[in-house]
Design a protein around this motif. Sequence first.
Motif: not given
Length: 168
Positions: A1-8, A59-63, A66-69, A103-105
């Motif tokens: 996932m890139t660190p920036f999102l293009n939002l309307d 879909s969200a990867t396991r890392p 886990l980072s969000l949790q 750290k990876g995410v």
Amino acid sequence: MTPFLNLDSLTYGTITQLLPIMEQELWLNNLNVNDVAVTILHLILIKMLSTDSDTHHKSATRPMELSLQFRDLLFKYHVGEKRVAFYADKLSVTESYLNKCVKGVTQKSPKQWINEIDINYSKALLHSSKDIAEIAYELNFHTASHFTQLFQKNCRNYPKGIQDSVFE
């Protein structure tokens, strides 16, 4: 996932309206994270991820999960728990795996996240009438000097006047 999102513009407007509401909720509850603030934050994240029109996320990867949790647990327990092992146990993973995933995410270790949340929380408390010892006690540090060392180490860019008045 890139660190920036293009939002309307509609999504951006919605998010910019939700952030002050979340901030107000936190201030009304003396910076204690509550169900309303967490729900608003989740809503913002879901809105951002679901409306990014240029990038189709897997879909969200396991890392990522886990980072969000970890971040959710951190907001819930940061005052009482400073050990990465506590969070790893809560997530039923090893401390090493949690470190690797977070750290990876996020490009920050779990310990950096723990220190950062304590520092940000303490910055807000510095604007109250509480002294350093009270803030250190509230954030569950063993001594005021340990808290002071952490603050000074992590806040080199914090306004000098505040550091001087706090650590005289």
